[in-house]
Design a protein around this motif. Structure first.
Motif, PDB file in Angstrom:
ATOM      1  N   GLN A  30     -22.683  84.548 -26.102  1.00  0.00           N
ATOM      2  CA  GLN A  30     -21.684  84.713 -25.034  1.00  0.00           C
ATOM      3  C   GLN A  30     -21.269  83.328 -24.546  1.00  0.00           C
ATOM      4  O   GLN A  30     -22.130  82.454 -24.393  1.00  0.00           O
ATOM      5  CB  GLN A  30     -22.338  85.517 -23.903  1.00  0.00           C
ATOM      6  CG  GLN A  30     -21.446  86.560 -23.242  1.00  0.00           C
ATOM      7  CD  GLN A  30     -20.372  87.193 -24.120  1.00  0.00           C
ATOM      8  OE1 GLN A  30     -19.228  86.799 -24.044  1.00  0.00           O
ATOM      9  NE2 GLN A  30     -20.726  88.163 -24.939  1.00  0.00           N
ATOM     10  N   ASP A  31     -19.989  83.098 -24.347  1.00  0.00           N
ATOM     11  CA  ASP A  31     -19.444  81.806 -23.903  1.00  0.00           C
ATOM     12  C   ASP A  31     -19.512  80.709 -24.974  1.00  0.00           C
ATOM     13  O   ASP A  31     -19.253  79.540 -24.669  1.00  0.00           O
ATOM     14  CB  ASP A  31     -20.151  81.270 -22.635  1.00  0.00           C
ATOM     15  CG  ASP A  31     -19.969  82.209 -21.456  1.00  0.00           C
ATOM     16  OD1 ASP A  31     -18.963  82.930 -21.445  1.00  0.00           O
ATOM     17  OD2 ASP A  31     -20.840  82.215 -20.565  1.00  0.00           O
ATOM     18  N   GLY A  32     -19.915  81.063 -26.200  1.00  0.00           N
ATOM     19  CA  GLY A  32     -19.978  80.069 -27.276  1.00  0.00           C
ATOM     20  C   GLY A  32     -18.588  79.510 -27.604  1.00  0.00           C
ATOM     21  O   GLY A  32     -17.567  80.071 -27.189  1.00  0.00           O
ATOM     22  N   HIS A  33     -18.572  78.404 -28.357  1.00  0.00           N
ATOM     23  CA  HIS A  33     -17.302  77.713 -28.631  1.00  0.00           C
ATOM     24  C   HIS A  33     -16.945  77.733 -30.116  1.00  0.00           C
ATOM     25  O   HIS A  33     -17.793  77.461 -30.961  1.00  0.00           O
ATOM     26  CB  HIS A  33     -17.381  76.269 -28.123  1.00  0.00           C
ATOM     27  CG  HIS A  33     -17.452  76.203 -26.627  1.00  0.00           C
ATOM     28  ND1 HIS A  33     -18.651  76.265 -25.945  1.00  0.00           N
ATOM     29  CD2 HIS A  33     -16.476  76.137 -25.688  1.00  0.00           C
ATOM     30  CE1 HIS A  33     -18.415  76.230 -24.645  1.00  0.00           C
ATOM     31  NE2 HIS A  33     -17.105  76.145 -24.461  1.00  0.00           N
ATOM     32  N   SER A  84      -7.038  86.426 -28.752  1.00  0.00           N
ATOM     33  CA  SER A  84      -7.404  87.101 -27.509  1.00  0.00           C
ATOM     34  C   SER A  84      -7.872  88.533 -27.793  1.00  0.00           C
ATOM     35  O   SER A  84      -8.827  89.022 -27.177  1.00  0.00           O
ATOM     36  CB  SER A  84      -6.182  87.038 -26.588  1.00  0.00           C
ATOM     37  OG  SER A  84      -6.262  87.996 -25.619  1.00  0.00           O
ATOM     38  N   ILE A  85      -7.221  89.211 -28.736  1.00  0.00           N
ATOM     39  CA  ILE A  85      -7.652  90.569 -29.095  1.00  0.00           C
ATOM     40  C   ILE A  85      -9.070  90.539 -29.672  1.00  0.00           C
ATOM     41  O   ILE A  85      -9.903  91.398 -29.383  1.00  0.00           O
ATOM     42  CB  ILE A  85      -6.669  91.180 -30.115  1.00  0.00           C
ATOM     43  CG1 ILE A  85      -5.374  91.506 -29.397  1.00  0.00           C
ATOM     44  CG2 ILE A  85      -7.256  92.424 -30.774  1.00  0.00           C
ATOM     45  CD1 ILE A  85      -4.239  91.817 -30.315  1.00  0.00           C
ATOM     46  N   ILE A  86      -9.353  89.504 -30.468  1.00  0.00           N
ATOM     47  CA  ILE A  86     -10.703  89.397 -31.053  1.00  0.00           C
ATOM     48  C   ILE A  86     -11.730  89.100 -29.957  1.00  0.00           C
ATOM     49  O   ILE A  86     -12.876  89.544 -30.031  1.00  0.00           O
ATOM     50  CB  ILE A  86     -10.734  88.289 -32.136  1.00  0.00           C
ATOM     51  CG1 ILE A  86      -9.812  88.675 -33.293  1.00  0.00           C
ATOM     52  CG2 ILE A  86     -12.156  88.080 -32.662  1.00  0.00           C
ATOM     53  CD1 ILE A  86      -9.620  87.572 -34.320  1.00  0.00           C
ATOM     54  N   LYS A  95     -10.912  83.085 -25.795  1.00  0.00           N
ATOM     55  CA  LYS A  95     -10.001  82.479 -24.825  1.00  0.00           C
ATOM     56  C   LYS A  95      -9.721  81.045 -25.261  1.00  0.00           C
ATOM     57  O   LYS A  95     -10.664  80.294 -25.553  1.00  0.00           O
ATOM     58  CB  LYS A  95     -10.704  82.481 -23.459  1.00  0.00           C
ATOM     59  CG  LYS A  95      -9.955  81.745 -22.378  1.00  0.00           C
ATOM     60  CD  LYS A  95     -10.599  81.957 -21.028  1.00  0.00           C
ATOM     61  CE  LYS A  95     -11.932  81.234 -20.934  1.00  0.00           C
ATOM     62  NZ  LYS A  95     -12.584  81.304 -19.651  1.00  0.00           N
ATOM     63  N   GLN A  96      -8.451  80.692 -25.315  1.00  0.00           N
ATOM     64  CA  GLN A  96      -8.119  79.329 -25.745  1.00  0.00           C
ATOM     65  C   GLN A  96      -8.385  78.331 -24.626  1.00  0.00           C
ATOM     66  O   GLN A  96      -7.896  78.491 -23.513  1.00  0.00           O
ATOM     67  CB  GLN A  96      -6.663  79.254 -26.170  1.00  0.00           C
ATOM     68  CG  GLN A  96      -6.338  77.931 -26.834  1.00  0.00           C
ATOM     69  CD  GLN A  96      -4.893  77.879 -27.294  1.00  0.00           C
ATOM     70  OE1 GLN A  96      -4.453  78.703 -28.069  1.00  0.00           O
ATOM     71  NE2 GLN A  96      -4.166  76.894 -26.804  1.00  0.00           N
ATOM     72  N   LEU A  97      -9.200  77.303 -24.935  1.00  0.00           N
ATOM     73  CA  LEU A  97      -9.489  76.260 -23.943  1.00  0.00           C
ATOM     74  C   LEU A  97      -8.658  75.008 -24.190  1.00  0.00           C
ATOM     75  O   LEU A  97      -8.247  74.338 -23.260  1.00  0.00           O
ATOM     76  CB  LEU A  97     -10.969  75.864 -23.985  1.00  0.00           C
ATOM     77  CG  LEU A  97     -12.026  76.936 -23.688  1.00  0.00           C
ATOM     78  CD1 LEU A  97     -13.411  76.321 -23.699  1.00  0.00           C
ATOM     79  CD2 LEU A  97     -11.752  77.612 -22.362  1.00  0.00           C
ATOM     80  N   LYS A  98      -8.485  74.667 -25.464  1.00  0.00           N
ATOM     81  CA  LYS A  98      -7.774  73.414 -25.789  1.00  0.00           C
ATOM     82  C   LYS A  98      -6.907  73.637 -27.021  1.00  0.00           C
ATOM     83  O   LYS A  98      -7.247  74.455 -27.896  1.00  0.00           O
ATOM     84  CB  LYS A  98      -8.760  72.300 -26.126  1.00  0.00           C
ATOM     85  CG  LYS A  98      -9.873  72.118 -25.111  1.00  0.00           C
ATOM     86  CD  LYS A  98      -9.792  70.773 -24.452  1.00  0.00           C
ATOM     87  CE  LYS A  98     -10.953  70.574 -23.507  1.00  0.00           C
ATOM     88  NZ  LYS A  98     -10.572  69.757 -22.364  1.00  0.00           N
ATOM     89  N   LYS A 144     -15.827  82.208 -26.478  1.00  0.00           N
ATOM     90  CA  LYS A 144     -16.030  83.654 -26.660  1.00  0.00           C
ATOM     91  C   LYS A 144     -15.982  84.368 -25.312  1.00  0.00           C
ATOM     92  O   LYS A 144     -16.589  83.925 -24.338  1.00  0.00           O
ATOM     93  CB  LYS A 144     -17.382  83.889 -27.331  1.00  0.00           C
ATOM     94  CG  LYS A 144     -17.731  85.366 -27.473  1.00  0.00           C
ATOM     95  CD  LYS A 144     -18.931  85.566 -28.368  1.00  0.00           C
ATOM     96  CE  LYS A 144     -19.442  86.979 -28.308  1.00  0.00           C
ATOM     97  NZ  LYS A 144     -20.410  87.306 -29.353  1.00  0.00           N
ATOM     98  N   GLU A 145     -15.242  85.452 -25.289  1.00  0.00           N
ATOM     99  CA  GLU A 145     -15.219  86.318 -24.112  1.00  0.00           C
ATOM    100  C   GLU A 145     -15.082  87.752 -24.613  1.00  0.00           C
ATOM    101  O   GLU A 145     -15.147  88.007 -25.819  1.00  0.00           O
ATOM    102  CB  GLU A 145     -14.072  85.925 -23.166  1.00  0.00           C
ATOM    103  CG  GLU A 145     -12.717  86.044 -23.811  1.00  0.00           C
ATOM    104  CD  GLU A 145     -11.548  85.798 -22.857  1.00  0.00           C
ATOM    105  OE1 GLU A 145     -11.767  85.354 -21.727  1.00  0.00           O
ATOM    106  OE2 GLU A 145     -10.409  86.074 -23.270  1.00  0.00           O
ATOM    107  N   GLU A 146     -14.881  88.676 -23.716  1.00  0.00           N
ATOM    108  CA  GLU A 146     -14.721  90.063 -24.139  1.00  0.00           C
ATOM    109  C   GLU A 146     -13.387  90.229 -24.870  1.00  0.00           C
ATOM    110  O   GLU A 146     -12.375  89.673 -24.439  1.00  0.00           O
ATOM    111  CB  GLU A 146     -14.726  90.998 -22.918  1.00  0.00           C
ATOM    112  CG  GLU A 146     -16.090  91.166 -22.283  1.00  0.00           C
ATOM    113  CD  GLU A 146     -17.136  91.627 -23.289  1.00  0.00           C
ATOM    114  OE1 GLU A 146     -16.863  92.595 -24.029  1.00  0.00           O
ATOM    115  OE2 GLU A 146     -18.207  91.013 -23.367  1.00  0.00           O
ATOM    116  N   PRO A 147     -13.376  91.035 -25.951  1.00  0.00           N
ATOM    117  CA  PRO A 147     -12.097  91.286 -26.628  1.00  0.00           C
ATOM    118  C   PRO A 147     -11.113  91.962 -25.672  1.00  0.00           C
ATOM    119  O   PRO A 147     -11.528  92.771 -24.849  1.00  0.00           O
ATOM    120  CB  PRO A 147     -12.468  92.248 -27.768  1.00  0.00           C
ATOM    121  CG  PRO A 147     -13.940  92.133 -27.923  1.00  0.00           C
ATOM    122  CD  PRO A 147     -14.499  91.699 -26.601  1.00  0.00           C
TER     123      PRO A 147
END
Ligand SMILES: C[S@@+](CC[C@H](N)C(=O)[O-])C[C@H]1O[C@@H](n2cnc3c(N)ncnc32)[C@H](O)[C@@H]1O
Length: 281
Positions: free
Chosen positions: A194-197, A223-225, A228-231, A247-250
């Motif tokens: 969770q929250d991985g990059h 985003s569907i997968i 979340k885009q950070l950069k 990584k976040e919730e689909p």
């Protein structure tokens, strides 16, 4: 009588120059031709057709791959020919972004477990060994420290939520089928904590000049997968685009068919056909 297939014109003429030159334009042409050949090889292999025409096309493809120097030559060209704005050094961008996020200072959590998919060199992350524990893998390992491993064949259970960071630098565009690109991204998602990059590097035209993919459409797919885009890093006229996702919730797709079938998003004759598709839910 089956209709004779029109042969695709090779992107570069079969000359010894193509296999040996290190001129950037030749490198790019050869890499593009490799992509065309590998894609066709995958399509024919998957079709299950075993007639003489298919067998002979497969032979021709294999022969051409050998003429170009084989997969090893392709990897060598990628490793030595792609520098700075042509990829190659993309790990430096990933490292810089991770530092900006303070991931190098997570003393309490131990080293960051990273999976580097498509590693041409074993030591891209060596300079960060005090905070990154990197596992480089490749379809065709060029060094004993790189595990020869197809990402698609990684065990989903033992890898589930295992990795804090995954690098897919110039790998998605190497995967021949659009649905497999989507599958690779979904697999990366399930393998990450969770929250991985997730770091992605692509040739810029994959998102700026494709019939089937735009920058916005790629963001929507991610985003569907559940990324979340950070950069995002690219420049007009540049060769590469780099992304960092978390990584976040689909998020649920409003209309799944928008992402599971090719739709023309850009018209015009000089477009490429790069696409990423998600399997129907
Ligand atoms: C263009 S090279 C990119 C190398 C490097 N990551 C870079 O950014 O320059 C693509 C590499 O991805 C590897 N690759 C492609 N599909 C793969 C898969 N399914 N599993 C593991 N490696 C894969 C290829 O073997 C190739 O070495």
């Amino acid at each position: 009588m089956p209709k004779a297939r029109k042969r695709k014109t090779p992107i570069v003429a079969p000359s010894s120059d193509a296999a040996t030159s290190s001129r950037p334009e030749v490198t790019r042409s050869v890499i593009r031709e490799f992509h065309v050949l590998l894609k066709r090889q995958t399509q024919l292999g998957r079709s299950g057709t075993k007639d003489a025409a298919t067998a002979s096309e497969l032979d021709r493809i294999q022969q051409r791959i050998q003429e170009l120097g084989g997969l090893e030559r392709y990897q060598h060209m990628s490793a030595t020919g792609q520098k700075d704005d042509r990829g190659g050094g993309s790990h430096k961008i990933f490292i810089g972004w991770m530092k900006e996020l303070g991931l190098h200072k997570r003393e309490d959590k131990g080293k960051l477990k990273m999976l580097e998919v498509g590693a041409l060199l074993p030591d891209n992350y060596q300079s960060c060994s005090s905070w990154i524990d990197c596992r480089p893998i490749d379809l065709n390992s060029r060094h004993p420290a790189i595990l020869q491993q197809d990402f698609f064949l990684l065990d989903p259970l033992t890898n589930q939520e295992k990795w804090s960071a995954i690098s897919l630098s110039l790998v998605l565009n190497f995967v021949p089928e659009p649905k497999d690109r989507g599958r690779m991204l979904r697999m990366a998602h399930s393998m990450m904590v969770q929250d991985g990059h997730l770091f992605i590097a692509l040739p810029l035209p994959c998102v700026t000049n494709s019939r089937y993919l735009t920058i916005e459409h790629f963001k929507a797919i991610m985003s569907i997968i559940g990324f979340k885009q950070l950069k995002e890093k690219w420049r007009e006229g540049g060769k590469m685009v780099y992304y960092l996702y978390q990584k976040e919730e689909p998020s649920p797709a409003q209309d799944g068919t928008l992402f599971s079938k090719k739709r023309e998003l850009r018209a015009g004759p000089s477009r490429n056909n790069f696409a990423v598709l998600l399997a129907d839910a």
